[in-house]
Every structure is written in structure tokens, then in C-alpha cells.
Design an enzyme around this catalytic site. Structure first.
Site, mmCIF file in Angstrom:
data_model
loop_
_atom_site.group_PDB
_atom_site.id
_atom_site.type_symbol
_atom_site.label_atom_id
_atom_site.label_comp_id
_atom_site.label_asym_id
_atom_site.label_seq_id
_atom_site.Cartn_x
_atom_site.Cartn_y
_atom_site.Cartn_z
ATOM 1 C CB CYS A 369 2.591 -0.585 -11.001
ATOM 2 S SG CYS A 369 3.138 -2.194 -10.420
ATOM 3 C CB CYS A 372 0.572 -4.155 -10.991
ATOM 4 S SG CYS A 372 1.478 -3.547 -9.564
HETATM 5 C C1 LIG Z 1 -4.832 -6.014 -12.174
HETATM 6 C C2 LIG Z 1 -4.083 -5.457 -10.985
HETATM 7 C C3 LIG Z 1 -2.946 -6.098 -10.545
HETATM 8 C C4 LIG Z 1 -2.263 -5.617 -9.427
HETATM 9 N N1 LIG Z 1 -1.125 -6.249 -9.018
HETATM 10 C C5 LIG Z 1 -0.460 -5.779 -7.946
HETATM 11 C C6 LIG Z 1 0.758 -6.396 -7.522
HETATM 12 O O1 LIG Z 1 1.236 -7.356 -8.135
HETATM 13 N N2 LIG Z 1 1.380 -5.869 -6.425
HETATM 14 C C7 LIG Z 1 0.880 -4.774 -5.747
HETATM 15 O O2 LIG Z 1 1.473 -4.358 -4.765
HETATM 16 N N3 LIG Z 1 -0.263 -4.174 -6.154
HETATM 17 C C8 LIG Z 1 -0.936 -4.646 -7.218
HETATM 18 N N4 LIG Z 1 -2.081 -4.018 -7.603
HETATM 19 C C9 LIG Z 1 -2.658 -2.988 -6.737
HETATM 20 C C10 LIG Z 1 -3.507 -3.650 -5.596
HETATM 21 O O3 LIG Z 1 -4.451 -4.555 -6.135
HETATM 22 C C11 LIG Z 1 -4.285 -2.650 -4.760
HETATM 23 O O4 LIG Z 1 -5.099 -1.891 -5.601
HETATM 24 C C12 LIG Z 1 -3.398 -1.711 -3.954
HETATM 25 O O5 LIG Z 1 -2.581 -2.474 -3.112
HETATM 26 C C13 LIG Z 1 -4.243 -0.727 -3.100
HETATM 27 O O6 LIG Z 1 -5.101 -1.475 -2.255
HETATM 28 P P1 LIG Z 1 -6.394 -0.895 -1.516
HETATM 29 O O7 LIG Z 1 -6.249 -1.072 -0.056
HETATM 30 O O8 LIG Z 1 -6.683 0.476 -1.992
HETATM 31 O O9 LIG Z 1 -7.558 -1.911 -1.953
HETATM 32 P P2 LIG Z 1 -7.798 -2.548 -3.360
HETATM 33 O O10 LIG Z 1 -7.269 -3.932 -3.364
HETATM 34 O O11 LIG Z 1 -7.333 -1.618 -4.432
HETATM 35 O O12 LIG Z 1 -9.392 -2.644 -3.419
HETATM 36 C C14 LIG Z 1 -10.198 -1.529 -3.826
HETATM 37 C C15 LIG Z 1 -11.641 -1.794 -3.421
HETATM 38 O O13 LIG Z 1 -12.144 -2.921 -4.132
HETATM 39 C C16 LIG Z 1 -12.988 -3.722 -3.296
HETATM 40 N N5 LIG Z 1 -12.403 -5.065 -3.179
HETATM 41 C C17 LIG Z 1 -11.173 -5.399 -2.716
HETATM 42 N N6 LIG Z 1 -10.955 -6.712 -2.837
HETATM 43 C C18 LIG Z 1 -12.085 -7.236 -3.374
HETATM 44 C C19 LIG Z 1 -12.479 -8.551 -3.734
HETATM 45 N N7 LIG Z 1 -11.672 -9.597 -3.609
HETATM 46 N N8 LIG Z 1 -13.716 -8.734 -4.249
HETATM 47 C C20 LIG Z 1 -14.555 -7.689 -4.418
HETATM 48 N N9 LIG Z 1 -14.233 -6.415 -4.099
HETATM 49 C C21 LIG Z 1 -13.023 -6.196 -3.584
HETATM 50 C C22 LIG Z 1 -13.079 -3.001 -1.970
HETATM 51 O O14 LIG Z 1 -14.220 -2.186 -1.968
HETATM 52 C C23 LIG Z 1 -11.809 -2.168 -1.948
HETATM 53 O O15 LIG Z 1 -11.943 -1.043 -1.127
HETATM 54 C C24 LIG Z 1 -2.742 -4.462 -8.741
HETATM 55 C C25 LIG Z 1 -3.878 -3.805 -9.216
HETATM 56 C C26 LIG Z 1 -4.536 -4.276 -10.332
HETATM 57 C C27 LIG Z 1 -5.755 -3.531 -10.865
#
Ligand SMILES: Cc1cc2nc3c(=O)[nH]c(=O)nc-3n(C[C@H](O)[C@H](O)[C@H](O)COP(=O)(O)OP(=O)(O)OC[C@H]3O[C@@H](n4cnc5c(N)ncnc54)[C@H](O)[C@@H]3O)c2cc1C
Length: 454
Positions: A369, A372
């Protein structure tokens, strides 16, 4: 007499009825305030909230030299207002970035390895003359970029062509990208591309976060070594900040294009996990320390973008931040880097950690994306720059080499600090009530009735 007594009684009855009526009306009004409106709920909760729970964030931030209460105070009073100003000046608005996704780890992903998988930009003749001039500095070559379909994930590439002047080009050993100007670089106006919800989710992004944590910080938390723990905490703090920004600016209703706060997401992804909140504060202090350490360099750097008034104000605001008495007396050394990489294994450990961080930096090329990827790259470069400032320069040794930064590294450092400052402010201001609301009243993390989670 009797008549007048009756009249009195009637008047008393009338007043009684009016009073009862008003009370019923008030109760009805209260019960009809949209119960699911986050603002209304927060106000109701604030009135009966006891701050005991939030006391878990108090005392020194782990591995740092500054207390939670102090961080919140200097952030609200000094850092946040100044940083908000600084990042809007032309120098800090335009970030140079390679938006192509050349994922070096899993070329068969199907999302990111194709260069022609998505947005086509305007043909050159449709592009304003002033922007075309900037193409010599890399504005246009990125014709085809890869991204998933969501429109809110695409980067707006409009820029002010005046804002570019050359800076020193020195490699950053902590990051993967070659930061020198080349045909693959695009300039992006960060103000036009806020970090917010983009709809990017699912297995492909999970793979990136997993790789970041598992491949690079796999020993944590059993790992005893402070240096490794610090790398984990930096990534986790950044992850918290990204999640807070997604929750703070979320597409609540796609049909009506209504944006707002998604408090249940903020709770589920960050506030429910105290370690994630602590890591956010840690990362903020780490980034702050690096900026303060580079004070001399930042004060003398050339902020010329061809907008004399803005450029002068950029330098003045930055000087104000770097010399703020309140900040320097409350938190003179937010993080003590001198404790790290000690002992015989120090240099080898540093090399390993550097390699691991370069891998994390390379993983940003796998993000499917665009927006992101933009913010991921910027913030990882910001962290890489903080690592470079803190660990390539020995502040106690005057003969040691002075820090040399690229323009893009300076932009990334200050924008990263601003992102973290925004997140810390949001957590500080909203955390207690959101935690109370979702942790206690509604019945816990599984309750998603107010908002849709991505
Ligand atoms: C570099 C990067 C930038 C991104 N920027 C954006 C953006 O600007 N806008 C957008 O909508 N999405 C963005 N995304 C995607 C977003 O971060 C999430 O991955 C997405 O929203 C799906 O979320 P999820 O509920 O699967 O949990 P996720 O946030 O993907 O977390 C995955 C797993 O990581 C672990 N985890 C979560 N948070 C933490 C923490 N703080 N410390 C330690 N472990 C943790 C948990 O086990 C969790 O289940 C970005 C992803 C990346 C890799």
C-alpha cells in the site's frame, strides 16, 4: 378562603407537575444523547473516572531517563506545538522516497513485486510546467507503482517545485535504501498524504509485521541483552504509533466518506497492551534524544527551499525547540546511549543489530500500500537516523567524528518525532477514558459494536 386554599393547592400541584415533567424531560434527553457517540461516552465516563488505573504509567520510562508525567507535560507544552508548526514548513513537507516496491524477501507475494500492478500517472503533457522542472530531481520517473486497490491508499504526488536544493549525500549504515538522488526517487508532499487508515490489512501485511518481529527480534522477551530489547521496543513503539494514527483518523463510513476516531481499534491494538504504550513512550524519548544530540548540526543546517520567510521560520522554530529551557531542564537526556555496546562483544553486537535494522528497512519495500510504504519508509529512516546519530557519534569525545546527515534524514527524524509526539498526546489525553470505556463498561476487547475494525 376555601376557594383560595384550593387555588393554592392547584398552584402547588401545577408546580409539582412542572417539576416532575422537567425531570422526566431531562432524563429522556440524557438517555437520547447518542450513546454510541464516542465524544458523549467519553464525557460521561470522564465525570466518574478515577485515574488509579492509569497510574501504571508513572515513574521512569523503562531504559530511559525521564518520567511519564514529565514526558506528557513537555510534550503538551513544548514539543507538540512546535513540531506541528515545523513539519508544515516547506523544508519538512517534501520527502524524497522510492515508492516502487522491490520486495527482496518474497518475490512471489503477488502483491508487490509487479511494477505495473496499479496506478498510472498523468502523461507528461498533462503535468504542470513547474512540476515538470522538478523531474530532474526525480519527480516523474515513478510512473507505475504497486499498491492494493483502496483509493485512500494512493499517494498524492503534487509538490512545490521550488523546494529542492542539494544536501550532502552520505550513506546511512543502518538503513537499506540508497538515499542518493536517482531516477527512482519521487518527491512527496507529506501534508497532502496524512498517515491514517488506508484499508491495508490481511495476510500480506501480517507477514511484514511478523517478519519484522520474528526474524529480527526473535529472542525477545527472553533475550537478556539490552541492545536487542531496544531494537524490539523501537519497532513496537513505532507499530503502536502507526496504530494510533489509524485509529485517530479512520474511515468510519465508506458510503458517506465519513472519517473519525475508532476508539475500539485504539483500545484493542494499543491501549489494552500496557507494554505497547510503554514502548511508544520509549521510542519517543529515543527519537527525542537523537534530535537533541544532533542540536549543533541541526542549528547550522541549510534550510533553504527558495521561500525565504518560511525558511527563516523553520530555522528559528527548530532552534526554539532545541534550546527550550523547560524541555532541557525537565528531561536533559531522555535516553542514555552511552550504556550500550559495552564490553568485548559490543562491536559485534552493534554490527548484528545494524544488519537486523537494515533488514527491517528493506522490509518496507514489501508493503503493498503506497501510503503505508511512504510513512513506513519515512519512519524507519527516522529511526535509522536516530540510531546513526546516537551510535556513530561519541558525544563525550570531542575528537570523534561529527554527525553528517542527509537532508532526507533530517526530514525523516523531525517528522518521526512529530508522529510520535502526536501519538503520545493522544494516548495521554484519551487513554484513561478509552480504557475505562472498553475495558470495563462495555465489557472488554471483543465488543466491536460501535465501530468496524479493519
Ligand atoms: C510499516 C507499516 C506501515 C503501515 N501504515 C499503515 C497506514 O498508514 N495506514 C493503515 O491503514 N495501515 C497501515 N499499515 C497496516 C497496519 O499496521 C495493520 O497491519 C493493519 O491495519 C492490520 O492490522 P491488524 O489488526 O492485523 O494488526 P497489526 O497492527 O497488523 O498487528 C499484527 C500483530 O502484531 C502484534 N502487534 C501489534 N501491535 C504491536 C505493538 N505495538 N508492539 C508489539 N506487537 C504488536 C500483534 O500480535 C498483532 O496481532 C502499515 C503496516 C506497516 C507494516
Amino acid at each position: 378562603m376555601v376557594k383560595s386554599e384550593d387555588g393554592k393547592k392547584t398552584r402547588v400541584n401545577q408546580w409539582y407537575l412542572i417539576f416532575i415533567g422537567a425531570a422526566v424531560a431531562l432524563m429522556l434527553a440524557i438517555s437520547f444523547v447518542p450513546r454510541n457517540s464516542p465524544g458523549a461516552m467519553i464525557d460521561r465516563i470522564k465525570s466518574c473516572f478515577c485515574s488509579q488505573e492509569w497510574l501504571k504509567y508513572h515513574g521512569l520510562v523503562e531504559d530511559c531517563c525521564c518520567e511519564y508525567e514529565t514526558v506528557d507535560r513537555i510534550n503538551v507544552e513544548v514539543l507538540y506545538p512546535l513540531l506541528q508548526q515545523i513539519v508544515k514548513y516547506p523544508f519538512f513537507r517534501y520527502f524524497k522516497v522510492k515508492l516502487w516496491c522491490d520486495c527482496p524477501f518474497w518475490p512471489d507475494d503477488g502483491l508487490c513485486h509487479l511494477r505495473d500492478c496499479s496506478v498510472c500517472e498523468c502523461p507528461e503533457n498533462e503535468f504542470p510546467e513547474s512540476f515538470r522542472k522538478a523531474s530532474g530531481t526525480g519527480l516523474m520517473p515513478d510512473k507505475l507503482v504497486c499498491q492494493e486497490e483502496k483509493p485512500e491508499a494512493a499517494v498524492d504526488r503534487t509538490v512545490d517545485a521550488k523546494a529542492f536544493k542539494g544536501w550532502m549525500e552520505v550513506d546511512n549504515p543502518w538503513t537499506n535504501d540508497d538515499e542518493t538522488d536517482n531516477a527512482e526517487m519521487t518527491y512527496v508532499d507529506l501534508q497532502l498524504n496524512p498517515e491514517r487508515y488506508t484499508g491495508y490489512s490481511g495476510p500480506s501485511v501480517r507477514r511484514i509485521w511478523d517478519a519484522t518481529y520474528l526474524e529480527n527480534c526473535y529472542n525477545y522477551p527472553s533475550e537478556e541483552c539490552q541492545e536487542k530489547r531496544i531494537l524490539y521496543k523501537l519497532i513496537s513503539g513505532l507499530h503502536s504509533s502507526i496504530s494510533i494514527h489509524i485509529a485517530a483518523d479512520y474511515l468510519l463510513d465508506e458510503k458517506t466518506n465519513t472519517w473519525g476516531q475508532n476508539l475500539s481499534l485504539m483500545y484493542d491494538r494499543v491501549l489494552k497492551h500496557p507494554d505497547r504504550v510503554r514502548n511508544l513512550y520509549f521510542t519517543f524519548l529515543f527519537a527525542l534524544r537523537s534530535v537533541l544530540k544532533a542540536k549543533e548540526y541541526l542549528e547550522q543546517a541549510d534550510y533553504d527551499t527558495g521561500n525565504p520567510l518560511d525558511d527563516m521560520n523553520t530555522q528559528l522554530s527548530l532552534k526554539k525547540l532545541l534550546n527550550d529551557n523547560q524541555l532541557l531542564s525537565a528531561c536533559p537526556k531522555p535516553f542514555d546511549e552511552a550504556k550500550l555496546w559495552k564490553g568485548q562483544s559490543g562491536p559485534e553486537l552493534m554490527r548484528q543489530t545494524q544488519k537486523q535494522f537494515r533488514n527491517i528497512s528493506a522490509l518496507m519495500d514489501c508493503i503493498g500500500c503506497e501510503k503505508c510504504r511512504l510513512w513506513g519508509k519515512l519512519q524507519v529512516l527516522g529511526l535509522g537516523t536516530a540510531l546513526k546519530i546516537l551510535f556513530s557519534v561519541n558525544g563525550n569525545n570531542p575528537s570523534a567524528q561529527r554527525v553528517q546527515l542527509q537532508r532526507n534524514e533530517v526530514i525523516a527524524s523531525i517528522n518521526l518525532l512529530n508522529r510520535l509526539s502526536e501519538s503520545v498526546k493522544l494516548v495521554h489525553e484519551m487513554g484513561p477514558s478509552v480504557e475505562q470505556m472498553f475495558g470495563k463498561i462495555i465489557g472488554g476487547p471483543s465488543d466491536q459494536s460501535n465501530h468496524r475494525s479493519s
